[in-house]
Design a protein around this motif. Structure first.
Motif, PDB file in Angstrom:
ATOM      1  N   SER A  35       0.846  -1.198   0.000  1.00 55.90           N
ATOM      2  CA  SER A  35       0.000   0.000   0.000  1.00 55.90           C
ATOM      3  C   SER A  35       0.876   1.241   0.000  1.00 55.90           C
ATOM      4  O   SER A  35       1.816   1.352   0.794  1.00 55.90           O
ATOM      5  N   HIS A  36       0.563   2.189  -0.888  1.00 59.50           N
ATOM      6  CA  HIS A  36       1.335   3.415  -1.041  1.00 59.50           C
ATOM      7  C   HIS A  36       0.422   4.611  -0.813  1.00 59.50           C
ATOM      8  O   HIS A  36      -0.714   4.650  -1.295  1.00 59.50           O
ATOM      9  N   LEU A  37       0.939   5.573  -0.094  1.00 58.21           N
ATOM     10  CA  LEU A  37       0.194   6.798   0.186  1.00 58.21           C
ATOM     11  C   LEU A  37       0.596   7.861  -0.819  1.00 58.21           C
ATOM     12  O   LEU A  37       1.780   8.165  -0.976  1.00 58.21           O
ATOM     13  N   VAL A  38      -0.394   8.418  -1.513  1.00 56.78           N
ATOM     14  CA  VAL A  38      -0.168   9.538  -2.430  1.00 56.78           C
ATOM     15  C   VAL A  38      -0.923  10.732  -1.857  1.00 56.78           C
ATOM     16  O   VAL A  38      -2.158  10.740  -1.828  1.00 56.78           O
ATOM     17  N   GLU A  39      -0.191  11.733  -1.384  1.00 64.39           N
ATOM     18  CA  GLU A  39      -0.825  12.858  -0.718  1.00 64.39           C
ATOM     19  C   GLU A  39      -0.539  14.158  -1.447  1.00 64.39           C
ATOM     20  O   GLU A  39       0.500  14.330  -2.085  1.00 64.39           O
ATOM     21  N   GLY A  40      -1.480  15.069  -1.333  1.00 67.65           N
ATOM     22  CA  GLY A  40      -1.336  16.363  -1.982  1.00 67.65           C
ATOM     23  C   GLY A  40      -2.624  17.155  -1.854  1.00 67.65           C
ATOM     24  O   GLY A  40      -3.713  16.588  -1.694  1.00 67.65           O
ATOM     25  N   ARG A  41      -2.504  18.464  -1.928  1.00 73.04           N
ATOM     26  CA  ARG A  41      -3.675  19.325  -1.846  1.00 73.04           C
ATOM     27  C   ARG A  41      -4.580  19.101  -3.056  1.00 73.04           C
ATOM     28  O   ARG A  41      -4.130  18.602  -4.096  1.00 73.04           O
ATOM     29  N   PRO A  42      -5.853  19.478  -2.950  1.00 74.22           N
ATOM     30  CA  PRO A  42      -6.749  19.346  -4.104  1.00 74.22           C
ATOM     31  C   PRO A  42      -6.193  20.059  -5.331  1.00 74.22           C
ATOM     32  O   PRO A  42      -5.718  21.186  -5.247  1.00 74.22           O
ATOM     33  N   GLY A  43      -6.219  19.371  -6.477  1.00 78.45           N
ATOM     34  CA  GLY A  43      -5.713  19.947  -7.717  1.00 78.45           C
ATOM     35  C   GLY A  43      -4.278  19.600  -8.031  1.00 78.45           C
ATOM     36  O   GLY A  43      -3.754  20.022  -9.066  1.00 78.45           O
ATOM     37  N   SER A  44      -3.626  18.827  -7.160  1.00 77.76           N
ATOM     38  CA  SER A  44      -2.207  18.518  -7.381  1.00 77.76           C
ATOM     39  C   SER A  44      -2.001  17.377  -8.369  1.00 77.76           C
ATOM     40  O   SER A  44      -0.883  17.189  -8.855  1.00 77.76           O
ATOM     41  N   GLY A  45      -3.054  16.593  -8.675  1.00 78.23           N
ATOM     42  CA  GLY A  45      -2.931  15.550  -9.690  1.00 78.23           C
ATOM     43  C   GLY A  45      -3.038  14.131  -9.177  1.00 78.23           C
ATOM     44  O   GLY A  45      -2.689  13.195  -9.893  1.00 78.23           O
ATOM     45  N   LYS A  46      -3.572  13.939  -7.969  1.00 73.89           N
ATOM     46  CA  LYS A  46      -3.636  12.587  -7.385  1.00 73.89           C
ATOM     47  C   LYS A  46      -4.565  11.665  -8.177  1.00 73.89           C
ATOM     48  O   LYS A  46      -4.226  10.508  -8.443  1.00 73.89           O
ATOM     49  N   THR A  47      -5.734  12.167  -8.537  1.00 78.13           N
ATOM     50  CA  THR A  47      -6.696  11.338  -9.269  1.00 78.13           C
ATOM     51  C   THR A  47      -6.126  10.901 -10.613  1.00 78.13           C
ATOM     52  O   THR A  47      -6.254   9.743 -11.019  1.00 78.13           O
ATOM     53  N   THR A  48      -5.481  11.815 -11.317  1.00 81.15           N
ATOM     54  CA  THR A  48      -4.878  11.481 -12.611  1.00 81.15           C
ATOM     55  C   THR A  48      -3.790  10.430 -12.441  1.00 81.15           C
ATOM     56  O   THR A  48      -3.687   9.489 -13.236  1.00 81.15           O
ATOM     57  N   LEU A  49      -2.979  10.570 -11.393  1.00 78.52           N
ATOM     58  CA  LEU A  49      -1.936   9.586 -11.119  1.00 78.52           C
ATOM     59  C   LEU A  49      -2.541   8.213 -10.868  1.00 78.52           C
ATOM     60  O   LEU A  49      -2.048   7.194 -11.367  1.00 78.52           O
ATOM     61  N   GLY A  50      -3.636   8.191 -10.089  1.00 79.73           N
ATOM     62  CA  GLY A  50      -4.298   6.926  -9.789  1.00 79.73           C
ATOM     63  C   GLY A  50      -4.911   6.283 -11.016  1.00 79.73           C
ATOM     64  O   GLY A  50      -4.813   5.063 -11.216  1.00 79.73           O
ATOM     65  N   LEU A  51      -5.545   7.077 -11.881  1.00 82.11           N
ATOM     66  CA  LEU A  51      -6.153   6.534 -13.090  1.00 82.11           C
ATOM     67  C   LEU A  51      -5.097   5.948 -14.023  1.00 82.11           C
ATOM     68  O   LEU A  51      -5.312   4.886 -14.634  1.00 82.11           O
ATOM     69  N   GLN A  52      -3.955   6.625 -14.153  1.00 83.80           N
ATOM     70  CA  GLN A  52      -2.898   6.093 -15.019  1.00 83.80           C
ATOM     71  C   GLN A  52      -2.367   4.763 -14.491  1.00 83.80           C
ATOM     72  O   GLN A  52      -2.007   3.868 -15.272  1.00 83.80           O
TER      73      GLN A  52
END
Length: 501
Positions: A35-52
């Protein structure tokens, strides 16, 4: 006595992220079954990273699951379509807390217990995982679990339970966290196998800058520090920080010649694997000299990269053609790579990646940066430019590339000053100045530094005309050349005005 533990040979092996450049930073990818934690403020690109990450898995025939508590399936499909993606083969589970559901049977009319809400939410996620048996999972986002937990201890235990369940089911997981809590919860860092922090910065002028940092990745010697990245149609592209020591040296070969008198000043041309700084006021001829070396290299069948910060490619090509150096045929034959750069939208990491691409994939043998003054204006701090250019020049030198840097002084005539000191990084420094004689403005050129061999210590006049560059004989009647206000006291017949170039 402890029993033997069966360990899968693929356990924690690298798993491709689906993001260009990120695998290089992580030395292969995410750790498999972790399990990896990807953290960042809204708009930083987390959802896009997850979809890729999931799209990469689906393309390889893996079962993929996106669990969303913050965005709807409709919104995710819309995001994917804007990047030209399809989410076929990816299961999307929407988890809606009972009190927010429009289904009357789900409404809690008598008791609104956080225990019940959290339990139902997590149970729905576990049931879907047990049904699909996914190899890749994205959980978006932990902030909803944090709110439902209503306490740091319960929140930590709940995340630990999720992590254990994912591990037992052999899933590689990205846990997204938008850092909406008042203080960043470092408890998740100790729980997670890896932690990636994504940041979005907004300069005073120009587009936003994005960067990421791998805070931890157990058992992996990650490439540390900040790495710039961009989000464009097609997804995220990461530009790993250039580390010159990781690139082996190449053979250098014979010096590069321009075919004019400038070579004599340098003791026989520009040495391979060295950098040369052309410094002088605007309009003195720095770009023209750099262009002459590019034109000569292209004529020898060598490829060249020219990065333009201060002028358009149309003006650059038109000016070169007016001086007898037609570069358009080389551009059409893919021998010349001409990049017009907007300093307001370019990050330092992207510049390094452009140069690295030109050297390793385009096979460029000469690189011109015109100019450092334009690039300096795009940097937040002067020291960043010096450190980055040190790494770039070291890399280019190791690869045997001829590098030409242009730096414009502050001021046009009279006392001038460089906006940044790059002389100690350069292997050769060429000084260009205007001077006055006989009521005309003329140009003087001299080489003040060359590390790898002898050079002329004389001052020569040079002239730019439709026939190219002409360099005169050494002039010993100059006074004040190093002060920035040179004055010629010799005979007019010694100057190029009385000679044909």
């Amino acid at each position: 006595m402890r029993g033997n533990v069966n360990v899968n040979e693929d356990d924690a092996s690298p798993l491709a992220t689906g993001v260009e450049g990120l695998d290089y930073v992580l030395r292969g990818g995410y750790a498999k079954f972790r399990s990896h934690l990807v953290e960042g403020r809204p708009g930083s690109g987390k959802t896009t990273l997850g979809l890729q990450f999931l799209i990469k898995g689906a393309s390889q025939g893996e079962n993929c699951l996106y669990i969303t508590l913050s965005e709807s399936k409709r919104e995710l499909i819309s995001v994917a379509s804007r990047h030209g993606w399809t989410l076929d083969g990816i299961e999307i589970l929407e988890l809606v807390p009972p009190e927010l559901s429009l289904d009357p049977s789900q409404l809690q009319t008598l008791v609104h217990s956080s225990d019940l809400e959290l339990g139902e939410t997590v149970q729905a996620a576990l049931a879907e995982i047990d049904r699909i048996k996914p190899q890749r999972v994205v959980f978006d986002s932990l902030s909803e679990i944090r709110l439902l937990s209503q306490g740091s201890l319960r929140y930590r235990r709940q995340v630990l339970a999720l992590k254990s369940f994912f591990l037992l089911n052999h899933a590689t997981v990205l846990l997204l966290d938008d850092l909406t809590a008042e203080q960043d919860d470092l408890n998740l860092h100790s729980i997670s196998h890896g932690v990636i922090r994504m940041e979005q910065l907004t300069p005073i002028y120009g587009g936003e800058r994005r960067r990421l940092r791998v805070i931890k990745m157990r058992g992996v010697q990650i490439r540390g520090g900040y790495h710039d990245f961009v989000i464009r149609p097609g997804g995220i592209t990461v530009f790993p920080r250039l580390v010159a020591a990781e690139h082996p040296e190449a053979e250098h070969g014979s010096p590069a010649l321009s075919g004019n008198g400038v070579d004599a000043l340098l003791g026989g041309g520009l040495d391979r694997g060295t950098s040369t700084l052309l410094i002088g006021p605007s309009g003195v001829g720095k770009s023209t000299i750099a262009c002459s070396y590019c034109h000569a290299a292209l004529g020898r069948g060598e490829r060249a990269l020219v990065l333009l910060f201060d002028e358009t490619d149309r003006i650059f090509l038109g000016r070169a053609a007016g001086l007898g150096m037609d570069l358009k045929p080389f551009l059409q034959d893919a021998m010349l790579l001409l990049e017009q750069i907007d300093p307001a939208d370019l990050s330092p990491g992207e510049l390094s990646s452009k140069i690295q691409f030109a050297v390793e994939r385009f096979d460029a043998r000469i690189v011109v940066i015109d100019s450092l003054t334009g690039y300096l204006n795009s940097m937040s701090q002067e020291q960043h430019l010096v450190l980055q250019m040190h790494e770039i020049l070291t890399y280019l030198n190791q690869k045997g590339i001829v590098t030409i840097l242009l730096l414009a002084n502050h001021g046009l005539i009279g006392q001038t000053a460089a906006p940044i000191d790059m002389t100690y990084l350069s292997d050769a420094v060429m000084l260009l100045r205007f001077f006055e004689s006989g009521g005309r403005i003329r140009r003087a050129i001299s080489v003040v530094k060359r590390r790898v061999g002898p050079h002329e210590d004389t001052i020569r006049e040079f002239m730019v005309s439709s026939q190219g560059i002409a360099v005169g004989e050494p002039l010993d009647q100059f006074r004040g050349i190093l002060t920035g206000v040179p004055f010629f006291e010799g005979k007019q017949s010694d100057l190029l005005a009385d000679k044909k170039p």
